[in-house]
Structures are given as structure tokens and as C-alpha cells.
Design a protein around this motif. Structure first.
Motif, mmCIF file in Angstrom:
data_model
loop_
_atom_site.group_PDB
_atom_site.id
_atom_site.type_symbol
_atom_site.label_atom_id
_atom_site.label_comp_id
_atom_site.label_asym_id
_atom_site.label_seq_id
_atom_site.Cartn_x
_atom_site.Cartn_y
_atom_site.Cartn_z
ATOM 1 N N THR A 116 0.868 -1.169 0.000
ATOM 2 C CA THR A 116 0.000 0.000 0.000
ATOM 3 C C THR A 116 0.904 1.218 0.000
ATOM 4 O OG1 THR A 116 -1.749 -1.151 1.224
ATOM 5 C CG2 THR A 116 -1.808 1.250 1.223
ATOM 6 N N GLY A 117 0.998 1.888 -1.155
ATOM 7 C CA GLY A 117 1.951 2.984 -1.267
ATOM 8 C C GLY A 117 3.363 2.461 -1.093
ATOM 9 N N THR A 118 4.082 3.028 -0.135
ATOM 10 C CA THR A 118 5.462 2.602 0.129
ATOM 11 C C THR A 118 5.541 1.552 1.224
ATOM 12 O OG1 THR A 118 5.765 4.407 1.722
ATOM 13 C CG2 THR A 118 6.330 4.849 -0.586
ATOM 14 N N GLN A 119 4.392 1.188 1.819
ATOM 15 C CA GLN A 119 4.389 0.242 2.926
ATOM 16 C C GLN A 119 4.199 -1.198 2.424
ATOM 17 O OE1 GLN A 119 5.093 0.951 5.964
ATOM 18 N NE2 GLN A 119 4.812 3.170 6.105
ATOM 19 N N ARG A 120 4.944 -2.109 3.027
ATOM 20 C CA ARG A 120 4.770 -3.535 2.738
ATOM 21 C C ARG A 120 3.812 -4.132 3.757
ATOM 22 N NH1 ARG A 120 7.326 -8.341 4.472
ATOM 23 N NH2 ARG A 120 7.106 -10.030 2.953
ATOM 24 N N VAL A 121 2.682 -4.630 3.270
ATOM 25 C CA VAL A 121 1.646 -5.177 4.142
ATOM 26 C C VAL A 121 1.995 -6.599 4.564
ATOM 27 C CG1 VAL A 121 -0.784 -5.843 4.275
ATOM 28 C CG2 VAL A 121 -0.137 -3.731 3.100
ATOM 29 N N LEU A 122 1.923 -6.851 5.868
ATOM 30 C CA LEU A 122 2.137 -8.200 6.378
ATOM 31 C C LEU A 122 0.831 -8.993 6.359
ATOM 32 C CD1 LEU A 122 4.471 -7.490 9.436
ATOM 33 C CD2 LEU A 122 5.101 -8.129 7.094
ATOM 34 N N TYR A 123 -0.239 -8.361 6.838
ATOM 35 C CA TYR A 123 -1.564 -8.986 6.811
ATOM 36 C C TYR A 123 -2.617 -7.915 7.079
ATOM 37 C CZ TYR A 123 -1.290 -8.923 11.955
ATOM 38 O OH TYR A 123 -1.173 -8.536 13.269
ATOM 39 N N LEU A 124 -3.879 -8.258 6.840
ATOM 40 C CA LEU A 124 -5.008 -7.387 7.151
ATOM 41 C C LEU A 124 -5.859 -8.030 8.231
ATOM 42 C CD1 LEU A 124 -6.313 -6.279 3.622
ATOM 43 C CD2 LEU A 124 -4.615 -5.146 5.073
ATOM 44 N N ASP A 125 -6.497 -7.182 9.019
ATOM 45 C CA ASP A 125 -7.419 -7.671 10.052
ATOM 46 C C ASP A 125 -8.759 -6.983 9.833
ATOM 47 O OD1 ASP A 125 -8.497 -8.909 12.205
ATOM 48 O OD2 ASP A 125 -7.350 -7.833 13.730
ATOM 49 N N TYR A 126 -9.793 -7.768 9.488
ATOM 50 C CA TYR A 126 -11.116 -7.219 9.215
ATOM 51 C C TYR A 126 -12.028 -7.378 10.430
ATOM 52 C CZ TYR A 126 -10.331 -6.660 4.195
ATOM 53 O OH TYR A 126 -9.875 -6.245 2.966
ATOM 54 N N GLU A 127 -12.753 -6.319 10.735
ATOM 55 C CA GLU A 127 -13.712 -6.323 11.839
ATOM 56 C C GLU A 127 -15.049 -5.834 11.301
ATOM 57 O OE1 GLU A 127 -14.317 -3.979 16.083
ATOM 58 O OE2 GLU A 127 -12.278 -4.420 15.370
ATOM 59 N N THR A 206 6.393 -1.742 9.857
ATOM 60 C CA THR A 206 6.743 -0.586 10.686
ATOM 61 C C THR A 206 5.584 -0.054 11.530
ATOM 62 O OG1 THR A 206 6.221 0.900 8.840
ATOM 63 C CG2 THR A 206 8.516 0.164 9.076
ATOM 64 N N GLY A 207 4.417 -0.675 11.452
ATOM 65 C CA GLY A 207 3.275 -0.183 12.216
ATOM 66 C C GLY A 207 1.969 -0.718 11.673
ATOM 67 N N ALA A 208 0.877 0.032 11.912
ATOM 68 C CA ALA A 208 -0.442 -0.400 11.463
ATOM 69 C C ALA A 208 -1.387 0.794 11.449
ATOM 70 C CB ALA A 208 -0.991 -1.482 12.390
ATOM 71 N N ARG A 209 -2.516 0.656 10.716
ATOM 72 C CA ARG A 209 -3.539 1.693 10.734
ATOM 73 C C ARG A 209 -4.869 1.091 10.282
ATOM 74 N NH1 ARG A 209 -4.195 5.418 5.367
ATOM 75 N NH2 ARG A 209 -3.939 3.743 3.819
ATOM 76 N N TRP A 210 -5.957 1.710 10.788
ATOM 77 C CA TRP A 210 -7.303 1.353 10.330
ATOM 78 C C TRP A 210 -7.590 2.156 9.068
ATOM 79 C CZ3 TRP A 210 -9.969 -2.651 12.032
ATOM 80 C CH2 TRP A 210 -9.656 -3.164 13.290
#
Length: 216
Positions: A116-127, A206-210
Motif C-alpha cells: 500500500t503505497g510505500t508500505q509492505r503489508v504483512l496482513y489485514l485484520d477485518y472487523e 513498521t506499524g499499522a492503521r485502520w
């Protein structure tokens, strides 16, 4: 098993007993019936009920459960929506909307991408707000049947943790012609993204966001 209308005529009886090897679910029962009674392959996939309640295709069955095959209501398209934690059974969705009058079936699969952009996604968490999400998904599916001459609509969304490459949402639409199928499928997924209370959290190295509905 209890069968009604066209299913009863295809099988020849209104009730029967089945032994299902392996995982016992309504979908497994349906697949067993398709193998045993080829006449069923000309009919649209059914809805399911157990204990006088509608249940999804992956509902776990216990010994002695009575599974009822629910034919589409006369004059109406097949509508199926669900929220699941397990991988989405894509073939089950296609079987649900399949119809002998369909000239096109459109399948959309939303998948977890690695970047996503410059970030490498490890996984997603859906709620999800499960109760409201199901109701809103059903409203969207029925709006599709009112706007286009579709024969079947199925929408399923995952919840929980999803790895890169996994399917997060699936939409299947059957219609007599491809134009209606494409338009209806696009409306379903675009509207779902705006109206259904499902949120995803991107987890990076490097982190996370909703992520909100207006994000890309």
C-alpha cells in the motif's frame, strides 16, 4: 433431507436420509446430491435451512440434523449473503447463482495486496458489526435484483486476519446478458465498500492503521 418444488421433482421424493463422509455442511450435502442426482445440475443452487432457520452453506451439521433445500421464490432471483472467518468457498457462490437462463456469470474477488503505497503489508485484520453488516449486504443484493434483470446474486466477506493473496470479498452475479451482469456486479462491490460496516486494519513491518472507506 427435505426437498420442495423443482428439487423434489428432480430427486423423485420429498424427503430422504443421507450419510455424508468428512465435513458435514449443507454445501457438502448439496454436492453429494448433485453427484447422486444429475437432474439437479439444471437447477439453481438452493438456500439452506436447519431447525426452521436459514443457515449459510458452511454451517456445521450434527448427526440427526434435518437440512431443508430452499428453492428460489417464484419470480425472484437467488440472493445469498454471508460473513465468514474461514476462506470464502468461491465455487459455492458460483453454484448458488448458476441458472439455465444465464448467459453470463460475473465473479469479483477482492484480494489482499502486498503493498500500500510505500508500505509492505504483512496482513489485514477485518472487523465487522456483524448483525448490521448482514442486513446491509442483503439490502444491497436485493437492490441489485430490482435494478437489473439478474438471476442470482451472492456476496460474501471475510472477517478476522487475512494473509497476502487471500480473498477478502467475493461477489457473484448471474444474468441473461454480460452487460447487466457486469453493471450489477460493479454496483454491488462499490456500494458494499461505502455502506457496509466492515473495517480493515493494515499491519505493516513498521506499524499499522485502520483504513477508512475513502482510502484507496
Amino acid at each position: 433431507m427435505r426437498l420442495y418444488a423443482a428439487y423434489r421433482e428432480a430427486v423423485g421424493v420429498g424427503a430422504l436420509e443421507l450419510d455424508v463422509n468428512g465435513e458435514a455442511t449443507p454445501t457438502a450435502v448439496w454436492m453429494h446430491l448433485l453427484h447422486r442426482y444429475p437432474e439437479l445440475r439444471t437447477l439453481p443452487a438452493p438456500g439452506f435451512a436447519v431447525g426452521d432457520e436459514y443457515v449459510p452453506g458452511d454451517h456445521p451439521l450434527r448427526e440427526g440434523d434435518e437440512v431443508v433445500l430452499i428453492p428460489p421464490v417464484s419470480g425472484g432471483a437467488v440472493v445469498f449473503v454471508d460473513l465468514v472467518e474461514a476462506p470464502i468457498p468461491v465455487q459455492d457462490l458460483l453454484d448458488r447463482v448458476r441458472h439455465p437462463h444465464a448467459g453470463a456469470v460475473v465473479l469479483f474477488l477482492g484480494t489482499v495486496r502486498e503493498n500500500t503505497g510505500t508500505q509492505r503489508v504483512l496482513y489485514l485484520d477485518y472487523e465487522a458489526y456483524l448483525e448490521l453488516a448482514r442486513k446491509e449486504m442483503d439490502r444491497i443484493a436485493r437492490e441489485v435484483t430490482e435494478r437489473w434483470p439478474v438471476l442470482g446474486v451472492a456476496i460474501v466477506h471475510r472477517t478476522g486476519r487475512l494473509e497476502v493473496g487471500e480473498v477478502s470479498v467475493a461477489v457473484a452475479v448471474a444474468a441473461p446478458h454480460r452487460r447487466e451482469a457486469f453493471e450489477a456486479g460493479r454496483y454491488a462491490i462499490d456500494t458494499l465498500k461505502v455502506r457496509v460496516p466492515i473495517w480493515k486494519k493494515e499491519v505493516w513491518e513498521t506499524g499499522a492503521r485502520w483504513v477508512g472507506a475513502t482510502d484507496p
